[in-house]
Design a protein around this motif. Sequence first.
Motif, PDB file in Angstrom:
ATOM      1  N   VAL A   1       0.852  -1.197   0.000  1.00  0.00           N
ATOM      2  CA  VAL A   1       0.000   0.000   0.000  1.00  0.00           C
ATOM      3  C   VAL A   1       0.886   1.245   0.000  1.00  0.00           C
ATOM      4  N   ALA A   2       0.581   2.183  -0.897  1.00  0.00           N
ATOM      5  CA  ALA A   2       1.286   3.468  -0.941  1.00  0.00           C
ATOM      6  C   ALA A   2       0.254   4.582  -0.779  1.00  0.00           C
TER       7      ALA A   2
ATOM      8  N   GLU B   1       7.200  -6.727  -7.196  1.00  0.00           N
ATOM      9  CA  GLU B   1       7.876  -6.420  -8.460  1.00  0.00           C
ATOM     10  C   GLU B   1       7.189  -5.255  -9.170  1.00  0.00           C
ATOM     11  N   ALA B   2       5.859  -5.269  -9.184  1.00  0.00           N
ATOM     12  CA  ALA B   2       5.109  -4.180  -9.829  1.00  0.00           C
ATOM     13  C   ALA B   2       5.348  -2.868  -9.103  1.00  0.00           C
ATOM     14  N   GLN B   3       5.385  -2.917  -7.785  1.00  0.00           N
ATOM     15  CA  GLN B   3       5.603  -1.700  -7.002  1.00  0.00           C
ATOM     16  C   GLN B   3       6.978  -1.115  -7.280  1.00  0.00           C
ATOM     17  N   LYS B   4       7.998  -1.971  -7.305  1.00  0.00           N
ATOM     18  CA  LYS B   4       9.361  -1.486  -7.560  1.00  0.00           C
ATOM     19  C   LYS B   4       9.517  -0.967  -8.982  1.00  0.00           C
ATOM     20  N   ARG B   5       8.742  -1.519  -9.903  1.00  0.00           N
ATOM     21  CA  ARG B   5       8.850  -1.118 -11.306  1.00  0.00           C
ATOM     22  C   ARG B   5       8.149   0.216 -11.587  1.00  0.00           C
ATOM     23  N   PHE B   6       6.981   0.428 -10.996  1.00  0.00           N
ATOM     24  CA  PHE B   6       6.157   1.582 -11.371  1.00  0.00           C
ATOM     25  C   PHE B   6       6.163   2.727 -10.364  1.00  0.00           C
ATOM     26  N   GLU B   7       6.493   2.470  -9.135  1.00  0.00           N
ATOM     27  CA  GLU B   7       6.466   3.517  -8.104  1.00  0.00           C
ATOM     28  C   GLU B   7       7.701   4.403  -8.251  1.00  0.00           C
ATOM     29  N   PRO B   8       7.559   5.731  -8.080  1.00  0.00           N
ATOM     30  CA  PRO B   8       8.729   6.620  -8.161  1.00  0.00           C
ATOM     31  C   PRO B   8       9.765   6.291  -7.081  1.00  0.00           C
ATOM     32  N   LYS B   9      11.033   6.539  -7.390  1.00  0.00           N
ATOM     33  CA  LYS B   9      12.127   6.190  -6.495  1.00  0.00           C
ATOM     34  C   LYS B   9      11.969   6.828  -5.106  1.00  0.00           C
ATOM     35  N   TYR B  10      11.567   8.107  -5.067  1.00  0.00           N
ATOM     36  CA  TYR B  10      11.498   8.792  -3.782  1.00  0.00           C
ATOM     37  C   TYR B  10      10.459   8.163  -2.862  1.00  0.00           C
ATOM     38  N   ARG B  11       9.378   7.638  -3.438  1.00  0.00           N
ATOM     39  CA  ARG B  11       8.362   6.981  -2.601  1.00  0.00           C
ATOM     40  C   ARG B  11       8.826   5.602  -2.167  1.00  0.00           C
TER      41      ARG B  11
ATOM     42  N   ASP C   1       9.242   4.488   1.729  1.00  0.00           N
ATOM     43  CA  ASP C   1       8.627   3.274   2.270  1.00  0.00           C
ATOM     44  C   ASP C   1       9.652   2.223   2.685  1.00  0.00           C
ATOM     45  N   GLY C   2      10.953   2.499   2.465  1.00  0.00           N
ATOM     46  CA  GLY C   2      11.997   1.572   2.870  1.00  0.00           C
ATOM     47  C   GLY C   2      12.216   0.422   1.893  1.00  0.00           C
TER      48      GLY C   2
END
Length: 135
Positions: free
Chosen positions: A56-57, A81-91, A95-96
């Motif tokens: 969850v973001a 994998e989807a979260q790491k691929r599509f979420e911006p780096k700063y977020r 989120d650690g």
Amino acid sequence: MSEGTVTLRSRKYMNNRLLQRRQFVLDVIHPGRANVPKAELKDKLAEKFKTDKDRVAVFGFRTAFGGGRSTGFALIYDSLEAQKRFEPKYRLIRDGLAKKVDRPTRKLRKERKNRQKKFRGTAKVKAAEPPKKGK
């Protein structure tokens, strides 16, 4: 509603298959409280949508004038994998899920670049080091 009660309402819910996530606007009603921590919101959303709290973001929350109500955005990813691929780096960093890259400050990088411009070839490496104070 009592002092510590927090109510979550989702609006504009959408299953985004291209980005492998569910996304929605989140309205948080929190009378008697200034605001609600994002960690608490993540826990409540994970419980509500039957998922892992790490998928969850939540971001972009604004408290309405007068307090008691906040609105923000929430994303629930299908997989890590989807979260790491599509979420911006700063977020991801927030989120650690990713490490922050330690770099010299912007000013130091620019000073180094300008010192290197005065040299050619292998001398550039020597110019990259900061100048000695005594000379």
